[in-house]
Design an enzyme around this catalytic site. Structure first.
Site, PDB file in Angstrom:
ATOM      1  N   GLU A  68      76.606  47.224  16.887  1.00  0.00           N
ATOM      2  CA  GLU A  68      77.143  45.881  16.661  1.00  0.00           C
ATOM      3  C   GLU A  68      78.510  45.943  15.983  1.00  0.00           C
ATOM      4  OE1 GLU A  68      74.165  47.207  15.822  1.00  0.00           O
ATOM      5  OE2 GLU A  68      72.827  45.627  15.142  1.00  0.00           O
ATOM      6  N   CYS A  94      70.409  44.704  11.869  1.00  0.00           N
ATOM      7  CA  CYS A  94      70.069  44.887  10.462  1.00  0.00           C
ATOM      8  C   CYS A  94      70.810  43.839   9.621  1.00  0.00           C
ATOM      9  CB  CYS A  94      70.449  46.296  10.004  1.00  0.00           C
ATOM     10  SG  CYS A  94      72.231  46.582   9.849  1.00  0.00           S
TER      11      CYS A  94
END
Length: 146
Positions: A68, A94
């Site tokens: 990401e 996360c």
């Protein structure tokens, strides 16, 4: 829309194969107006050798950049208003990546639905989910079936 979600998740699956991490391969695709504007996979930063540290989780984890984050770095300011498609074993990002995705103004996260089996990951993902909800970022899980 589900057809498009599946298409871009398939691209994220392909991007994940570019990771040199022997145990965990994750791919991310940032899409705006149904056009791919950035991709990322988990790995060491440029200039850091893909050596035996990849075999040692204690040495690897502090050095790895998540898929990401690599996609956000590539997208720059173009991520504002975009969707992020994420492959991987945990599905949702996360908490650390979640903070950065919110700050970059990603509006929707789309991931494959999956069962989280490790308690430490479940806590991490629940915190990410909580801040996504507070920030108004929609998170969608898509079944892998047809």
């Amino acid at each position: 829309m589900e057809k498009w979600h599946r298409r871009f998740l398939s691209v994220a699956d392909l991007v994940a194969t570019w990771s040199k991490d022997p145990s965990t391969k994750v791919g991310a695709v940032i899409v705006k107006d149904r056009r791919i504007i950035a991709t990322g996979y988990n790995g060491f930063p440029p200039g850091i050798a893909d050596d035996d540290r990849l075999q040692d989780r204690a040495r690897k984890y502090p050095l790895i950049i998540h898929a990401e984050m690599n996609a956000l770095i590539q997208a720059g300011g173009a991520a504002d208003g975009a969707f992020l498609y994420l492959s991987g074993f945990n599905g949702s990002p996360c908490r650390n990546c979640a903070k950065h995705l919110i700050a970059a103004k990603i509006v929707q996260i789309v991931h494959w639905k999956c069962l989280v089996e490790r308690q430490e990951w479940l806590e991490e993902l629940n915190l990410a989910k909580e801040i996504f909800e507070e920030a108004g970022v929609e998170v969608i899980g898509v079944d892998r079936g047809n």
